[in-house]
Design a protein around this motif. Structure first.
Motif, PDB file in Angstrom:
ATOM      1  N   TYR A 277      -6.567   9.605  -6.334  1.00 13.54           N
ATOM      2  CA  TYR A 277      -6.328   8.179  -6.575  1.00 13.54           C
ATOM      3  C   TYR A 277      -7.524   7.372  -6.069  1.00 13.54           C
ATOM      4  N   ASP A 278      -7.547   6.106  -6.479  1.00 13.20           N
ATOM      5  CA  ASP A 278      -8.601   5.190  -6.069  1.00 13.20           C
ATOM      6  C   ASP A 278      -7.945   3.863  -5.710  1.00 13.20           C
ATOM      7  N   LEU A 279      -7.892   3.570  -4.405  1.00 15.12           N
ATOM      8  CA  LEU A 279      -7.208   2.358  -3.949  1.00 15.12           C
ATOM      9  C   LEU A 279      -7.924   1.077  -4.364  1.00 15.12           C
ATOM     10  N   ARG A 280      -9.134   1.200  -4.886  1.00 13.37           N
ATOM     11  CA  ARG A 280      -9.815  -0.004  -5.374  1.00 13.37           C
ATOM     12  C   ARG A 280      -9.121  -0.561  -6.619  1.00 13.37           C
ATOM     13  N   ARG A 281      -8.271   0.253  -7.226  1.00 14.22           N
ATOM     14  CA  ARG A 281      -7.530  -0.225  -8.395  1.00 14.22           C
ATOM     15  C   ARG A 281      -6.205  -0.904  -8.027  1.00 14.22           C
ATOM     16  N   THR A 282      -5.961  -1.064  -6.724  1.00 19.25           N
ATOM     17  CA  THR A 282      -4.771  -1.782  -6.280  1.00 19.25           C
ATOM     18  C   THR A 282      -4.858  -3.248  -6.695  1.00 19.25           C
ATOM     19  N   LYS A 283      -3.730  -3.783  -7.129  1.00 22.93           N
ATOM     20  CA  LYS A 283      -3.653  -5.197  -7.491  1.00 22.93           C
ATOM     21  C   LYS A 283      -2.730  -5.922  -6.512  1.00 22.93           C
ATOM     22  N   THR A 284      -2.905  -7.227  -6.443  1.00 18.40           N
ATOM     23  CA  THR A 284      -2.041  -8.060  -5.614  1.00 18.40           C
ATOM     24  C   THR A 284      -1.216  -8.969  -6.506  1.00 18.40           C
ATOM     25  N   THR A 285       0.093  -8.927  -6.324  1.00 23.14           N
ATOM     26  CA  THR A 285       0.981  -9.744  -7.150  1.00 23.14           C
ATOM     27  C   THR A 285       0.931 -11.202  -6.708  1.00 23.14           C
ATOM     28  N   PHE A 286       1.564 -12.058  -7.501  1.00 28.72           N
ATOM     29  CA  PHE A 286       1.606 -13.485  -7.188  1.00 28.72           C
ATOM     30  C   PHE A 286       2.230 -13.734  -5.819  1.00 28.72           C
ATOM     31  N   SER A 287       3.210 -12.900  -5.437  1.00 28.46           N
ATOM     32  CA  SER A 287       3.888 -13.072  -4.150  1.00 28.46           C
ATOM     33  C   SER A 287       3.109 -12.461  -2.985  1.00 28.46           C
ATOM     34  N   GLY A 288       1.981 -11.811  -3.276  1.00 29.28           N
ATOM     35  CA  GLY A 288       1.160 -11.227  -2.225  1.00 29.28           C
ATOM     36  C   GLY A 288       1.449  -9.770  -1.953  1.00 29.28           C
ATOM     37  N   ILE A 289       2.429  -9.189  -2.630  1.00 31.79           N
ATOM     38  CA  ILE A 289       2.757  -7.779  -2.464  1.00 31.79           C
ATOM     39  C   ILE A 289       1.855  -6.942  -3.367  1.00 31.79           C
ATOM     40  N   LEU A 290       1.511  -5.740  -2.917  1.00 35.86           N
ATOM     41  CA  LEU A 290       0.584  -4.901  -3.664  1.00 35.86           C
ATOM     42  C   LEU A 290       1.273  -4.196  -4.829  1.00 35.86           C
ATOM     43  N   ASP A 291       0.501  -3.975  -5.881  1.00 35.97           N
ATOM     44  CA  ASP A 291       0.936  -3.192  -7.032  1.00 35.97           C
ATOM     45  C   ASP A 291      -0.006  -1.998  -7.147  1.00 35.97           C
ATOM     46  N   ILE A 292       0.531  -0.777  -6.975  1.00 40.26           N
ATOM     47  CA  ILE A 292      -0.306   0.423  -6.952  1.00 40.26           C
ATOM     48  C   ILE A 292      -0.166   1.251  -8.235  1.00 40.26           C
ATOM     49  N   LEU A 293       0.379   0.652  -9.284  1.00 39.88           N
ATOM     50  CA  LEU A 293       0.660   1.401 -10.504  1.00 39.88           C
ATOM     51  C   LEU A 293      -0.572   2.105 -11.061  1.00 39.88           C
ATOM     52  N   ASP A 294      -1.740   1.494 -10.938  1.00 42.95           N
ATOM     53  CA  ASP A 294      -2.937   2.032 -11.584  1.00 42.95           C
ATOM     54  C   ASP A 294      -3.873   2.787 -10.642  1.00 42.95           C
ATOM     55  N   VAL A 295      -3.434   3.090  -9.401  1.00 43.77           N
ATOM     56  CA  VAL A 295      -4.375   3.703  -8.458  1.00 43.77           C
ATOM     57  C   VAL A 295      -4.583   5.195  -8.735  1.00 43.77           C
ATOM     58  N   ARG A 296      -3.629   5.855  -9.367  1.00 45.35           N
ATOM     59  CA  ARG A 296      -3.804   7.287  -9.623  1.00 45.35           C
ATOM     60  C   ARG A 296      -4.856   7.511 -10.701  1.00 45.35           C
ATOM     61  N   ASN A 297      -5.572   8.610 -10.578  1.00 39.30           N
ATOM     62  CA  ASN A 297      -6.576   8.954 -11.574  1.00 39.30           C
ATOM     63  C   ASN A 297      -5.903   9.280 -12.901  1.00 39.30           C
ATOM     64  N   PRO A 368      21.868  -1.305  -2.711  1.00 43.98           N
ATOM     65  CA  PRO A 368      21.040  -2.465  -3.034  1.00 43.98           C
ATOM     66  C   PRO A 368      19.712  -2.019  -3.641  1.00 43.98           C
ATOM     67  N   VAL A 369      19.256  -2.726  -4.620  1.00 40.32           N
ATOM     68  CA  VAL A 369      18.015  -2.365  -5.311  1.00 40.32           C
ATOM     69  C   VAL A 369      16.819  -2.690  -4.425  1.00 40.32           C
ATOM     70  N   CYS A 370      15.952  -1.705  -4.244  1.00 43.81           N
ATOM     71  CA  CYS A 370      14.738  -1.910  -3.453  1.00 43.81           C
ATOM     72  C   CYS A 370      13.593  -2.262  -4.406  1.00 43.81           C
ATOM     73  N   LEU A 371      13.249  -3.547  -4.454  1.00 43.17           N
ATOM     74  CA  LEU A 371      12.174  -4.000  -5.341  1.00 43.17           C
ATOM     75  C   LEU A 371      10.798  -3.861  -4.704  1.00 43.17           C
ATOM     76  N   ALA A 372      10.738  -3.868  -3.375  1.00 43.08           N
ATOM     77  CA  ALA A 372       9.463  -3.753  -2.668  1.00 43.08           C
ATOM     78  C   ALA A 372       9.733  -3.269  -1.256  1.00 43.08           C
ATOM     79  N   SER A 373       8.854  -2.410  -0.740  1.00 42.98           N
ATOM     80  CA  SER A 373       8.966  -1.954   0.648  1.00 42.98           C
ATOM     81  C   SER A 373       7.662  -1.283   1.053  1.00 42.98           C
ATOM     82  N   LEU A 374       7.603  -0.838   2.295  1.00 43.39           N
ATOM     83  CA  LEU A 374       6.400  -0.209   2.835  1.00 43.39           C
ATOM     84  C   LEU A 374       6.107   1.106   2.116  1.00 43.39           C
TER      85      LEU A 374
END
Length: 418
Positions: A277-297, A368-374
């Protein structure tokens, strides 16, 4: 007449069991707000509320009355549970000790929030994770660190190994609930638990082979084969076990990838390299939480990628449960690639159940649905995807599909609940 809040069936119930919540003794058409809350084992509070109106007889039955707004809307008899939301940002509900229940506090208030008035009635809904008669047996055998749950009765029972994803430790609550349906289920830890490695450099299949041997040698487990159930990285471990090890007859992958993720997989003379993976492909959502969908090669080469698990060698049928909005990785794409590889090698097409509006953490019903966590990969909160109502519906259906799949392919469970 004073109002009463009732739960049917009364008394403690399993977390995966539905109940009927009702308020009686109200005025005809009376506006009412229902609240639910619980505290987890670390003291974090989860809350949900919904607005209702009593019927002409002064009764409010959540099986018949639609919510008019709040944490959810519409006819949702169990909405007060699955809509529970943590007061702490990006906090996931977990059950570490299955021997104790969660207490869900229910309260009916006069009027509609935010202007709801006096309390009308209260009740406590006890939601347990260790079904009646299920025995919890800690396993410390050789290198294996696990917990085995045995249904009531003499057995032998169909066996299942249950493995969770990243985060380490030993999570038992899915295994304990499954055991209530007639399966002997062993939750297996593989890192960051007792004397296991804090962080594994390689996923050694020999460790999981030991776990399979232990389970099959147990006198209350019916052989000659067992089933596997895994979520996320745990799903990939299960797919690897089905591909390399003997005595596997049915495997369920919940949002797995069918690729070797961030650590190599090793068995005897074979090593599958990590996709990376490449963490440089991490995105930040509008709420400030990270989106790692595209980090894997990228999976260049698709089903011929050297990092793909050789699932054409898998024993028994495969069931892929997929959240179409999974933001951990592209589970829907990976399931299709896995299907292509199997069919290219003349194997049976796997069953793929894909749920729209559903994210990564597909848990037992009413969680309960977990939409975001560590996420330990970045040590920060990440989004997991999904929409609350759709995800909750998927959890209920997926649980039924899992029970049906194992019941069909592992044999008689001696349990009428199936």
């Amino acid at each position: 007449m004073s109002a009463t809040l009732s739960v049917d069936p009364a008394g403690p119930r399993g977390w995966d069991e539905p109940v009927r919540i009702a308020v009686r003794g109200l005025a005809p058409g009376q506006p009412v707000t229902l609240r639910a809350s619980l505290r987890d084992e670390k003291g974090a509070r989860f809350r949900a509320h919904a607005r209702y109106r009593a019927d002409a007889g002064g009764e409010l039955d959540l099986a018949r009355a639609p919510a008019l707004g709040g944490s959810f809307a519409g006819l949702e008899p169990m909405g007060l549970l699955w809509a529970l939301e943590a007061e702490r940002p990006s906090w996931r509900l977990l059950k570490r000790d299955v021997r104790t229940p969660f207490a869900v506090e229910l309260e009916a208030l006069d009027g509609h929030e935010p202007d709801a008035g006096r309390p009308l009635a209260r009740a406590v809904l006890e939601r347990r994770f260790l079904p009646p008669g299920v025995r919890r047996v800690p396993v410390r055998a050789g290198r294996v660190r696990a917990t085995l749950f045995l249904p009531p009765g003499r057995g032998p029972f169909p066996g299942i190994i249950d493995i969770y994803g990243v985060g380490g430790g030993l999570l038992e609550y899915r295994a304990s609930l499954l055991a209530g349906h007639g399966f002997a289920v062993m939750a297996v830890a593989y890192y960051d638990f007792e004397d296991l490695p804090k962080v594994p450099n390689t996923l050694e299949m020999e460790y999981f082979e030991e776990a399979v041997c232990y389970l099959l040698q147990h006198p209350q487990v019916k052989g000659p084969d067992i089933g596997l159930l895994g979520l996320s990285l745990g799903a990939d471990i299960c797919l690897s076990m089905a591909s390399f090890l003997k005595n596997i007859s049915a495997t369920v992958s919940i949002n797995g990838s069918a690729f070797c993720a961030n650590r190599p997989i090793h068995y005897k003379q074979t090593t599958i390299p990590a996709l990376g993976y490449d963490l440089r492909r991490t995105k930040t959502t509008f709420s400030g939480i990270l989106d790692i969908l595209d980090v894997r090669n990228d999976i260049v080469g698709g089903c011929e990628n050297p990092s793909m698990i050789p699932i054409e060698k898998a024993k028994g049928p495969l069931l892929f449960i997929v959240g179409q909005d999974d933001h951990n990785w592209r589970s829907d794409l990976y399931a299709q690639v896995a299907s292509e590889r199997l069919q290219a090698h003349g194997k049976e097409k796997p069953q793929i159940i894909s749920y729209p509006g559903t994210g990564h953490y597909i848990e037992p019903p009413y969680f309960p649905v977990c939409l975001a966590s560590l996420h330990t990969l970045v040590n920060k909160a990440v989004i997991w995807g999904g929409e609350v109502r759709a995800h909750s519906k998927a959890q209920i259906d997926a649980w039924k599909q899992i029970l049906s799949f194992f019941g069909k392919h592992l044999g008689d469970t001696q349990n009428p609940r199936l």
